[in-house]
Design an enzyme around this catalytic site. Sequence first.
Site, PDB file in Angstrom:
ATOM      1  N   ARG A   1       0.842  -1.198   0.000  1.00 40.73           N
ATOM      2  CA  ARG A   1       0.000   0.000   0.000  1.00 40.73           C
ATOM      3  C   ARG A   1       0.872   1.240   0.000  1.00 40.73           C
ATOM      4  O   ARG A   1       1.844   1.332   0.758  1.00 40.73           O
ATOM      5  CB  ARG A   1      -0.917   0.020   1.236  1.00 40.73           C
ATOM      6  CG  ARG A   1      -1.942  -1.100   1.230  1.00 40.73           C
ATOM      7  CD  ARG A   1      -2.889  -1.040   2.402  1.00 40.73           C
ATOM      8  NE  ARG A   1      -3.743  -2.230   2.438  1.00 40.73           N
ATOM      9  CZ  ARG A   1      -4.611  -2.510   3.391  1.00 40.73           C
ATOM     10  NH1 ARG A   1      -4.762  -1.685   4.419  1.00 40.73           N
ATOM     11  NH2 ARG A   1      -5.341  -3.609   3.345  1.00 40.73           N
TER      12      ARG A   1
ATOM     13  N   ARG B   1       2.358   0.886  10.201  1.00 40.37           N
ATOM     14  CA  ARG B   1       1.830   1.247   8.877  1.00 40.37           C
ATOM     15  C   ARG B   1       2.966   1.214   7.858  1.00 40.37           C
ATOM     16  O   ARG B   1       3.704   2.174   7.683  1.00 40.37           O
ATOM     17  CB  ARG B   1       1.185   2.634   8.932  1.00 40.37           C
ATOM     18  CG  ARG B   1       0.270   2.918   7.745  1.00 40.37           C
ATOM     19  CD  ARG B   1      -0.385   4.288   7.875  1.00 40.37           C
ATOM     20  NE  ARG B   1      -1.274   4.372   9.014  1.00 40.37           N
ATOM     21  CZ  ARG B   1      -2.550   3.980   9.016  1.00 40.37           C
ATOM     22  NH1 ARG B   1      -3.083   3.478   7.924  1.00 40.37           N
ATOM     23  NH2 ARG B   1      -3.288   4.100  10.106  1.00 40.37           N
TER      24      ARG B   1
ATOM     25  N   GLU C   1      -6.374  -1.139  15.530  1.00 41.06           N
ATOM     26  CA  GLU C   1      -7.033  -2.144  14.694  1.00 41.06           C
ATOM     27  C   GLU C   1      -6.048  -3.239  14.295  1.00 41.06           C
ATOM     28  O   GLU C   1      -4.942  -2.960  13.851  1.00 41.06           O
ATOM     29  CB  GLU C   1      -7.604  -1.489  13.435  1.00 41.06           C
ATOM     30  CG  GLU C   1      -8.258  -2.467  12.481  1.00 41.06           C
ATOM     31  CD  GLU C   1      -8.382  -1.927  11.064  1.00 41.06           C
ATOM     32  OE1 GLU C   1      -8.392  -2.743  10.122  1.00 41.06           O
ATOM     33  OE2 GLU C   1      -8.431  -0.695  10.897  1.00 41.06           O
TER      34      GLU C   1
ATOM     35  N   SER D   1     -10.243  -6.471  10.564  1.00 38.31           N
ATOM     36  CA  SER D   1     -11.495  -5.866  10.136  1.00 38.31           C
ATOM     37  C   SER D   1     -12.302  -6.956   9.440  1.00 38.31           C
ATOM     38  O   SER D   1     -11.828  -7.545   8.461  1.00 38.31           O
ATOM     39  CB  SER D   1     -11.217  -4.697   9.178  1.00 38.31           C
ATOM     40  OG  SER D   1     -12.389  -3.981   8.899  1.00 38.31           O
TER      41      SER D   1
ATOM     42  N   ARG E   1       1.064  -6.303  12.650  1.00 41.80           N
ATOM     43  CA  ARG E   1       0.448  -5.673  13.821  1.00 41.80           C
ATOM     44  C   ARG E   1       0.335  -6.659  14.981  1.00 41.80           C
ATOM     45  O   ARG E   1       0.396  -6.263  16.150  1.00 41.80           O
ATOM     46  CB  ARG E   1      -0.910  -5.086  13.452  1.00 41.80           C
ATOM     47  CG  ARG E   1      -0.790  -3.913  12.493  1.00 41.80           C
ATOM     48  CD  ARG E   1      -2.067  -3.122  12.369  1.00 41.80           C
ATOM     49  NE  ARG E   1      -1.871  -1.953  11.504  1.00 41.80           N
ATOM     50  CZ  ARG E   1      -2.675  -0.906  11.452  1.00 41.80           C
ATOM     51  NH1 ARG E   1      -3.754  -0.874  12.222  1.00 41.80           N
ATOM     52  NH2 ARG E   1      -2.422   0.104  10.644  1.00 41.80           N
TER      53      ARG E   1
END
Length: 426
Positions: A261, A276, A348, A351, A390
């Site tokens: 990403r 991130r 988070e 999801s 994460r």
Amino acid sequence: MHDIRLIRDNPEAFDAALARRGMEPVAQSILTLDEERRALTTKVQEAQSRRNEASKAIGKAMGQGDTETAEKLKAEVAEIKQSLPQMEERDKELGEELKAALLALPNLLDPSVPDGDGEEDNVFLREWGEKPSFDFEPQEHADIAPALGMDFETGAKISGARFTFLRGDIARLHRALGQLMLDVNTGEHGFTECNPPLLINEEAGYGTGQLPKFSEDLFTTTDGRLLISTSEMVLGNSFREQIFAEADFPMRLTALTPCFRSEAGAAGRDTRGFIRQHQFEKVEMICAALPQDAPAEHERITAIAEGLLQKLGLHYRVMALCAGDMGATMMKTYDIEVWLPGQGAYREISSCSDGGTYQPRRMNARYRPEGEKKTEFFHLLNGSGLAVGRTLVAIIENYQQADGSVIVPDALAPYMGGITKLEPAA
């Protein structure tokens, strides 16, 4: 992708549904385009039909020696042939404009999704475990991990910001997490493990909804392919342009893949550490379910993700996302947020979403109900099970010791070759 018939039948309800996402009314502009296109399509079909009729009539008139009628018909056919290509081209353009307008719209929300403008309005559902207590001040992973082999400097030197080089036992722990997640998904929950491509074409990007809205977050190759930002993009598209039997459901796929990403929409956020990254690994769960079974399947994949955190002994909470915090392609989402004591915050880590028929419509993926001739669209659901990086961060921060070492959770022992603790370099 939305069914244009739904908008035609009740444009006010469609606009009201989008208004929950903070969008202005769009139904009338889409219907105007739809009406123009349908009117032109009718004209094209009428012109084609008349051209064919006239062409046949020419032969009949010639056979009867009626030269005058034949010449008039020839002139009419010639006129139609001259004007028809422009009409057909405009009809095609209007069709593409209508398709683009529909593709750009987000999914409609499930009625159970709470109202709200942003993450501050998300609704707490439940939590598991307790926050760990320390007899020292817990540190953030970005401060602990470099001594354990998480090399931010080398990653940045080789590839730039938001890339990390893992070495030694911490690299093995990262690998062990992915293996545990896959083994749980396949061995305990019946998922089929997949090893999909990491590059897709644009059509696949549109199929799962990353295009056109999230194009800036995707890396593109020189030949126009896209690096996947999640294996949802490839696993979901494995159903595209197929018709399944009702008996085929549910279909459950899982994969551990690198994801890429650009994080264009997150500039300046989480610049420190491993939270991130431009490149990261994630275990994805994709489920194709019959519409009536989708709510239960949504709860199931959420429970699977929760179970992984429970195996690792990590405290977390589950939040129902509000309308203003929902992803564009999903109709209902639960976020699982793990506690990071070094940051003193929940982050988070998974999801889990029901996308409804939104993606199958875009991919033309359908099923035929038993005993029926007509096909229907099924639901496509997805969930992180889990984000590997994460989860590694969560273990470092929750299992840190005063001397800078990190205890390895018992659930990972079968994958760690006897290593029970990550020791800092001397």
